[in-house]
Write a protein that holds these residues in place. Structure first.
Motif, mmCIF file in Angstrom:
data_model
loop_
_atom_site.group_PDB
_atom_site.id
_atom_site.type_symbol
_atom_site.label_atom_id
_atom_site.label_comp_id
_atom_site.label_asym_id
_atom_site.label_seq_id
_atom_site.Cartn_x
_atom_site.Cartn_y
_atom_site.Cartn_z
ATOM 1 N N ILE A 190 0.842 -1.190 0.000
ATOM 2 C CA ILE A 190 0.000 0.000 0.000
ATOM 3 C C ILE A 190 0.879 1.242 0.000
ATOM 4 N N LEU A 191 1.933 1.189 0.789
ATOM 5 C CA LEU A 191 2.839 2.327 0.899
ATOM 6 C C LEU A 191 4.209 1.974 0.345
ATOM 7 N N LEU A 192 4.829 2.934 -0.298
ATOM 8 C CA LEU A 192 6.258 2.873 -0.617
ATOM 9 C C LEU A 192 6.852 4.176 -0.098
ATOM 10 N N GLY A 193 6.907 4.269 1.227
ATOM 11 C CA GLY A 193 7.353 5.493 1.857
ATOM 12 C C GLY A 193 6.262 6.556 1.800
ATOM 13 N N PRO A 194 6.628 7.836 1.976
ATOM 14 C CA PRO A 194 8.010 8.280 2.161
ATOM 15 C C PRO A 194 8.565 8.010 3.554
ATOM 16 N N ASP A 199 3.377 -0.903 7.147
ATOM 17 C CA ASP A 199 2.260 -1.031 6.220
ATOM 18 C C ASP A 199 1.074 -1.661 6.959
ATOM 19 N N TYR A 200 0.128 -2.237 6.213
ATOM 20 C CA TYR A 200 -1.087 -2.713 6.883
ATOM 21 C C TYR A 200 -0.818 -3.789 7.938
ATOM 22 N N PRO A 201 0.167 -4.734 7.746
ATOM 23 C CA PRO A 201 0.355 -5.734 8.811
ATOM 24 C C PRO A 201 0.853 -5.133 10.119
#
Length: 428
Positions: A190-194, A199-201
């Motif tokens: 879902i996220l690649l930074g910044p 992330d969700y886990p």
């Protein structure tokens, strides 16, 4: 049966040191990342240590260094020490991919903190019983859509996907929840930074710990071909924001709580661990012409490249050197780790790579309905696609070069994985 849980913050920097990552780790922290631990002592009938890390990957050298130390501290055999990663793309890299690596002072500091935690866990063991339940969560989708031009990374709502959330709850003698393990089948992309994030886990674990107390270990599913179903107006996967990760974490928290509300006691008091090293077949090495074609764009002006793309280019150059050096004795197979851990009537099955969901489903067919199939366990060696996926192509079937794998998998890899799982079952 006895058990104890703990968690350790591993957010960089540690002791002033930083690891590699796809992102600039010095941008800041969205949420702290952790190592979460569960020690089980079946009082003469086996034992195990589970370590779940909020990191992108763990390579074999890095994993073996930590595993060896934990075996020494606990007295457990190596097959009973389970090291897993969440695969968050906004967390540190702890293994070889592109030209990144994991060995270094930050990983040494992480290992020291985990070892210190484990040294105290034995004194905190308490009588427990386990319960098993299954919830549901729906934000994942198959990410391989085959069309006239081949396979694209697009949502495939008809493709194989698993919406279940297996839960293994651990309760004390007074029935209070002291910790839990839960799994879900979805890439944490879902996220690649910044900023640094689990992330969700990682966020779901933090929310569950705040709600219930104790420690919540995320066990990564076989989600090599599954990712979050977050799309733009055209139906393509979109760039996400922190609120997307937080919303997905809340959905998963609800799924875990659904599982907790419908548990059954885990039968039996035995813990049995097994591990199998098994060959998966490789195709021929790329020809010199194919390597030249792959490298043809790797000397483009680096000024226009993102940091990740630059590392990918550098990694491909190193990979090409390794391929040429292997021509005298080309490999025909690659060794992977397949592991089983039976906790009473619940069976964990672990595989050391980014295995497609179909392999998790095959593990469940072989080991039975109370099976929780995991990837990213005891190493993260490469994507392992199905035979059909090798024909279809797509990102996952071409990503082997990023893992320094010398040749692609050959047809028959699916049968080889099936054979490994059957052999593992016979050992269990």
């Amino acid at each position: 049966m006895l058990a104890a849980f703990d968690k350790v913050v591993i957010t960089p920097p540690l002791d002033g040191t930083w690891p590699d990552a796809f992102i600039d780790l010095k941008t800041g922290v969205l949420d702290d990342i952790h190592a979460r631990l569960l020690l089980i002592d079946a009082q003469g009938q086996g034992g195990a240590l589970l370590v779940s890390l909020d990191v992108l990957n763990v390579g074999l050298p890095e994993m073996q260094r930590l595993e060896s130390a934990l075996c020494h501290v606990t007295g457990l055999p190596s097959e009973a020490v389970w090291i897993m990663v969440s695969h968050s793309h906004s967390a540190p890299i702890v293994g070889a991919i592109d030209d990144y690596t994991g060995l270094g002072p930050w990983w040494s500091a992480v290992c020291d903190r985990i070892i210190s935690s484990v040294q105290t866990l034995g004194r905190r063991l308490q009588p427990v019983h386990f319960e098993h339940g299954i919830g549901t969560c729906g934000f994942n989708v198959n990410r391989r859509l085959v069309g006239p031009d081949g396979c694209s990374m697009l949502p495939n709502e008809e493709g194989v996907c698993d919406k279940r959330v297996p839960v293994l709850a651990c309760r004390s003698e007074d029935n209070s929840l002291i910790g839990l393990c839960y799994s879900y089948c979805c890439h944490p992309t879902i996220l690649l930074g910044p900023q640094i994030s689990g992330d969700y886990p990682g966020q779901a674990s933090l929310a569950l710990e705040e709600e219930h107390g104790g420690v919540a270990l995320f066990l990564p599913g076989t989600f090599g071909n599954v990712r979050p179903h977050l799309v733009d107006d055209r139906g393509a996967f979109r760039t996400c924001i922190p609120e997307d990760a937080a919303d997905s974490a809340r959905q998963l928290q609800i799924g875990v709580n659904e599982g907790l509300a419908h548990t059954e006691d885990v039968e039996g008091g035995t813990v049995l661990a097994r591990r199998l090293l098994h060959d998966l077949p490789l195709d021929s090495l790329p020809t010199e012409t194919e390597i030249d074609e792959i490298l043809s764009t790797q000397w483009d002006d680096a000024a226009g490249l993102s940091a990740v793309a630059h590392h990918q280019h550098q990694g491909l150059r190193q990979w090409a050197q390794s391929v040429e050096a292997a021509r005298a004795q080309p490999p025909t197979a690659m060794v992977f780790r397949f592991s089983s851990l039976r906790i009473g009537s619940v069976q964990l099955v672990g595989m050391s790579g980014e295995f497609f969901l179909e392999y998790g489903m095959r593990a469940e067919e072989i080991f039975g309905p109370q099976t929780i199939a995991l990837g990213y366990t005891h190493g993260c060696q490469s994507y392992v696609p199905t035979d059909q996926a090798l024909v279809e192509g797509g990102y996952e079937t071409g990503a082997w070069k990023r893992f320094h794998q010398l040749a692609p998998f050959a047809q028959g890899v699916e049968a080889a994985v099936g054979d490994a799982l059957l052999q593992l079952k016979s050992m269990s």
